[in-house]
Design an enzyme around this catalytic site. Structure first.
Site, mmCIF file in Angstrom:
data_model
loop_
_atom_site.group_PDB
_atom_site.id
_atom_site.type_symbol
_atom_site.label_atom_id
_atom_site.label_comp_id
_atom_site.label_asym_id
_atom_site.label_seq_id
_atom_site.Cartn_x
_atom_site.Cartn_y
_atom_site.Cartn_z
ATOM 1 N N ASP A 1 1.421 -17.033 -35.438
ATOM 2 C CA ASP A 1 1.289 -18.315 -35.738
ATOM 3 C C ASP A 1 0.209 -18.807 -36.924
ATOM 4 O O ASP A 1 -0.624 -17.885 -36.831
ATOM 5 C CB ASP A 1 0.693 -19.232 -34.425
ATOM 6 C CG ASP A 1 -0.415 -18.738 -33.706
ATOM 7 O OD1 ASP A 1 -1.196 -19.354 -34.222
ATOM 8 O OD2 ASP A 1 -0.231 -18.206 -32.863
ATOM 9 N N GLU B 1 -6.059 -27.326 -25.285
ATOM 10 C CA GLU B 1 -7.039 -26.055 -24.783
ATOM 11 C C GLU B 1 -8.365 -26.868 -24.974
ATOM 12 O O GLU B 1 -8.583 -27.983 -25.045
ATOM 13 C CB GLU B 1 -6.638 -25.031 -25.779
ATOM 14 C CG GLU B 1 -6.898 -25.304 -27.130
ATOM 15 C CD GLU B 1 -6.912 -24.047 -28.133
ATOM 16 O OE1 GLU B 1 -8.075 -23.411 -28.108
ATOM 17 O OE2 GLU B 1 -5.757 -24.012 -28.776
#
Length: 249
Positions: free
Chosen positions: A44, A135
């Site tokens: 990513d 997160e």
């Protein structure tokens, strides 16, 4: 992952320890887990990677990639179009992800911003489902859950998911860690049935204990550096299964 407009840093507070690294020619290369032997490799990227050598990444083994599109309800990755389209031209299955900041605006608002600026989906076999990166708060270590209660966080994620589903026809994958998820959502089990799990864990030969509710993972981010540009990932299946997953079947 890390915010695009902050310098990249290792998330020691996110994950216990990094996998072993091998210093070769002055660069650090993460050891590929044994689990990679039978699974497609991917990565990513965000604006940190800028102009990626996509044919080179594919030659090194990349078969899929997630590209950061947006953050909160205002930020857009200025390199998104060339990264997203360049990866497709090189033969990678690709998708877009959104970095959530739940203290800035509602889940619905951020989902709409995401879909407007790259977070779409089509059943063409080349497009992964939109992904939500949720997160620890990178801007305030004392507010790791963004000041939300556990029920409030679960509600925020539900609102984001519902809007992405309404706009694209597909539920988002959820990127997170077991520690953050269990602490900030109260070990919510409300998402596992309809949301693919993209779990982050750097400190073991496997993804370890999963966030509450999930019995299996779809993607595993096992390091934030290695052979491929950006973070290193595996898909939990074969390449044919990855293609079918992209189609939504």
């Amino acid at each position: 992952m890390v915010p695009d407009h902050k310098p990249p840093r290792r998330r020691a507070r996110l994950l216990a320890a990094s996998v072993a690294v091998l210093a070769i020619g002055g660069s650090a290369l993460a050891e590929i887990p044994a689990a990679a032997a039978s699974r497609p490799e991917g990565h990513d990227v965000s604006s940190h990677q800028r102009d990626v050598d996509w044919p080179g990444a594919r030659a090194k083994g990349a078969r899929f990639v997630y590209v950061k599109a947006t953050e909160s309800h205002t930020y857009r990755n200025p390199y998104f179009a060339r990264q997203y389209n360049g990866s497709r031209e090189a033969g990678l299955i690709r998708g877009a992800y959104h970095f959530a900041l739940p203290d800035r605006s509602s889940g619905k608002t951020q989902a709409a911003h995401f879909v407007r600026h790259g977070g779409g989906w089509t059943a063409d076999g080349w497009t992964l489902p939109p992904a939500l990166d949720i997160e620890y708060n990178p801007y305030d270590r004392d507010e790791k859950c963004y000041g939300l209660s556990r029920s409030g966080m679960a509600a925020w994620i539900k609102a984001f998911s519902a809007e992405v589903h309404r706009l694209t026809g597909r539920r988002p994958a959820i990127y997170t860690t077991a520690h953050w998820w269990n602490g900030c959502t109260g070990s919510s089990r409300a998402f596992a049935a309809r949301h693919p799990l993209w779990v982050a864990r750097y400190d073991s030969a496997g993804p370890g204990t999963l966030p509450a509710g999930w019995s299996t993972w779809t993607f595993w981010q096992y390091d934030n550096g290695g052979r491929l540009p950006g973070d290193q990932n595996l898909f939990n299946g074969s390449l044919d299964q990855l293609r079918r997953f992209a189609r939504g079947s």
